[in-house]
Design a protein around this motif. Structure first.
Motif, mmCIF file in Angstrom:
data_model
loop_
_atom_site.group_PDB
_atom_site.id
_atom_site.type_symbol
_atom_site.label_atom_id
_atom_site.label_comp_id
_atom_site.label_asym_id
_atom_site.label_seq_id
_atom_site.Cartn_x
_atom_site.Cartn_y
_atom_site.Cartn_z
ATOM 1 N N ALA A 125 11.308 -3.641 -33.500
ATOM 2 C CA ALA A 125 12.381 -4.145 -34.018
ATOM 3 C C ALA A 125 11.292 -3.938 -34.912
ATOM 4 C CB ALA A 125 12.370 -5.620 -33.453
ATOM 5 N N GLY A 126 9.947 -3.636 -34.940
ATOM 6 C CA GLY A 126 9.070 -3.529 -35.238
ATOM 7 C C GLY A 126 8.650 -2.846 -36.753
ATOM 8 N N TYR A 127 9.471 -1.058 -36.333
ATOM 9 C CA TYR A 127 9.990 -0.700 -37.201
ATOM 10 C C TYR A 127 11.272 -0.827 -38.599
ATOM 11 C CZ TYR A 127 7.490 3.867 -34.275
ATOM 12 O OH TYR A 127 6.079 4.368 -33.249
ATOM 13 N N ILE A 128 11.632 -1.990 -37.857
ATOM 14 C CA ILE A 128 12.412 -1.985 -38.797
ATOM 15 C C ILE A 128 12.226 -2.917 -39.913
ATOM 16 C CG2 ILE A 128 14.847 -2.888 -39.382
ATOM 17 C CD1 ILE A 128 15.886 -2.012 -37.170
ATOM 18 N N ALA A 129 11.114 -4.187 -39.159
ATOM 19 C CA ALA A 129 10.436 -4.673 -40.043
ATOM 20 C C ALA A 129 9.075 -4.244 -41.009
ATOM 21 C CB ALA A 129 9.679 -5.520 -39.268
ATOM 22 N N LEU A 130 8.968 -3.064 -40.422
ATOM 23 C CA LEU A 130 8.113 -2.370 -41.694
ATOM 24 C C LEU A 130 8.398 -1.496 -42.624
ATOM 25 C CD1 LEU A 130 5.075 -1.425 -38.573
ATOM 26 C CD2 LEU A 130 5.100 -2.960 -40.568
ATOM 27 N N ARG A 341 -3.036 -13.084 -43.247
ATOM 28 C CA ARG A 341 -1.492 -13.864 -43.276
ATOM 29 C C ARG A 341 -0.215 -13.812 -44.056
ATOM 30 N NH1 ARG A 341 -2.549 -19.660 -41.774
ATOM 31 N NH2 ARG A 341 -0.314 -20.740 -42.427
ATOM 32 N N LYS A 342 -0.200 -14.178 -45.552
ATOM 33 C CA LYS A 342 0.551 -13.482 -45.773
ATOM 34 C C LYS A 342 1.083 -12.453 -45.006
ATOM 35 C CE LYS A 342 2.240 -12.969 -51.107
ATOM 36 N NZ LYS A 342 1.964 -12.177 -52.504
ATOM 37 N N PHE A 343 0.693 -11.046 -45.206
ATOM 38 C CA PHE A 343 1.864 -10.116 -44.451
ATOM 39 C C PHE A 343 2.016 -10.733 -43.685
ATOM 40 C CE2 PHE A 343 2.008 -6.781 -41.620
ATOM 41 C CZ PHE A 343 2.363 -5.614 -42.198
ATOM 42 N N GLU A 346 5.010 -12.725 -43.893
ATOM 43 C CA GLU A 346 6.470 -12.356 -44.125
ATOM 44 C C GLU A 346 6.681 -11.045 -43.100
ATOM 45 O OE1 GLU A 346 5.218 -9.788 -47.615
ATOM 46 O OE2 GLU A 346 5.341 -11.203 -49.486
ATOM 47 N N LEU A 347 6.579 -10.147 -42.343
ATOM 48 C CA LEU A 347 6.733 -10.100 -41.531
ATOM 49 C C LEU A 347 7.606 -9.908 -40.432
ATOM 50 C CD1 LEU A 347 6.272 -6.930 -40.268
ATOM 51 C CD2 LEU A 347 4.731 -8.057 -38.848
ATOM 52 N N SER A 348 6.916 -11.363 -39.958
ATOM 53 C CA SER A 348 7.268 -12.528 -38.688
ATOM 54 C C SER A 348 9.023 -12.755 -38.979
ATOM 55 C CB SER A 348 6.598 -13.787 -38.086
ATOM 56 O OG SER A 348 6.586 -14.470 -39.227
ATOM 57 N N VAL A 349 9.235 -13.018 -40.721
ATOM 58 C CA VAL A 349 10.255 -12.818 -40.418
ATOM 59 C C VAL A 349 11.220 -11.784 -40.308
ATOM 60 C CG1 VAL A 349 12.322 -13.768 -42.437
ATOM 61 C CG2 VAL A 349 10.251 -15.312 -41.901
#
Length: 364
Positions: A125-130, A341-343, A346-349
């Motif tokens: 999930a992290g790789y995709i989100a990034l 914080r901004k990063f 966006e990443l959490s979504v």
């Protein structure tokens, strides 16, 4: 001896002087459109990267292999692997991402179901989100324990490796489990199997790693040479990146939660960790203005160095302003905290949206 399962601090120059790694700066000018990690010296060393440069320039097939260890939470220091994979994807590589569940079991005691869950929820999930599309045809994600091609090759390769060799490389003893001793051979197979005839035959392979993983690279290259006549293996190339510093000193590590900003942290948690992090500033504002700061010792500047992917000139401006005392730590920390914080907002979504795809990749 370098321990790939430990967390000892490594001197990067020692790797170059004592283990045959070459400075990446020697080949940087030949790299087509080098990434910011290369330009900024975060990628500091290599073995035989000339093969990869040649393949990229000629438009020839080459592969990238880099694994994920599903034994803990994914932190922001892991992001540099994803950034490298995105760059190699743009450069036309075929990408192989083994999930090291066999190593997690043998070296960390993580059972296979937990490895699968951690891999899905944290890493995939992290790789995709990034920003890495793991469902593309040129990208292959697999569990070591479920890849029979890798396991079969590992068994063949193990026929030319003995205990004395593994003891010399890894420090194994009579109390080391057989599973732990076999884990490096599985990793060797992960790296070499993209050159099997079933996957297109011999081709250059690049393995981007931290310096603590060099024992695996050296073993892989030795074994590849032993099986060159049988498989035609080309010795794999490697690059070495610096570790991102931890918030509490040392390297950032999932096993030391206070040292890390985790990708699953809320925006508020990530921001707070930056605001509480150690800077490279002086004890007083007067000393800061007179002597300047020390960005080389500042986790705030390091965060920007590793993760501000925009203009190098803007980063250089921040560096020089810190060094000459015109930029105060409070202002720099505030700007970086807002950036993080901004990063993370966006990443959490993106992470939440990525979970269905992450489950599809492993569960079908």
């Amino acid at each position: 001896m370098i321990d790939p399962w430990g967390s000892a601090k490594l001197e990067y120059q020692d790797l170059i002087e004592n283990f045959g790694v070459r400075p990446f700066s020697e080949v940087l000018d030949e790299v087509p459109e080098p990434s910011w990690l290369m330009r900024r010296g975060i990628i500091f060393g290599h073995r035989d990267y000339e093969r990869i440069i040649s393949a990229m320039k000629k438009g020839e097939d080459f592969a990238v292999v880099t694994g994920m260890m599903p034994s803990g939470r994914m932190h922001i220091g892991h992001k540099m692997i994803v950034d490298q994979l995105r760059w190699y994807d743009r450069m036309g590589a075929e990408i192989f991402i083994p999930i090291a569940d066999m190593e997690a079991y043998s070296a960390r005691g993580v059972d296979f179901e937990d490895s699968r869950r951690i891999a899905i929820e944290e890493y995939i999930a992290g790789y995709i989100a990034l920003g890495l599309d793991l469902e593309k045809d040129n990208i292959h994600v697999y569990l070591q324990s479920e890849n029979l091609m890798v396991e079969d090759l590992a068994y063949v390769l193990a026929g030319k490796v003995n205990f004395n060799e593994l003891r010399a490389i890894y420090g194994f003893t009579g109390s080391t489990s057989m599973a732990h001793m076999y884990a490096p051979i599985i990793q060797v197979s992960d790296i070499l199997h993209p050159q099997l005839d079933e996957l297109g035959g011999p081709r250059p392979v690049i393995v981007p790693v931290g310096p603590d993983q060099d024992p695996h690279i050296r073993l892989t290259r030795d074994i590849a040479a032993r099986f060159r006549d049988r498989y035609g293996f080309i010795l794999p190339s490697s690059t070495y990146h610096r570790f991102m510093g931890g918030l509490t000193g040392g390297k950032m590590s999932s096993s030391r939660p206070k040292s890390a900003i985790f990708l699953s942290d809320t925006p508020e948690e990530a921001e707070a960790k930056i605001r509480n992090a150690k800077t490279g500033g002086r004890e007083t504002l007067k000393e800061q203005r007179e002597l300047g700061g020390v960005p080389e010792e500042c986790i705030i500047y390091e965060t920007l160095l590793y993760h501000m992917s925009g203009s190098d000139s803007r980063l250089e401006e921040i560096y020089e302003s810190c060094r000459n005392g015109t930029l105060m730590c409070g202002e720099c920390k505030n700007n970086t905290a807002e950036f993080i914080r901004k990063f993370f907002e966006e990443l959490s979504v993106k992470r939440e949206k990525a979970l269905p795809a992450a489950r599809r990749i492993l569960e079908g």
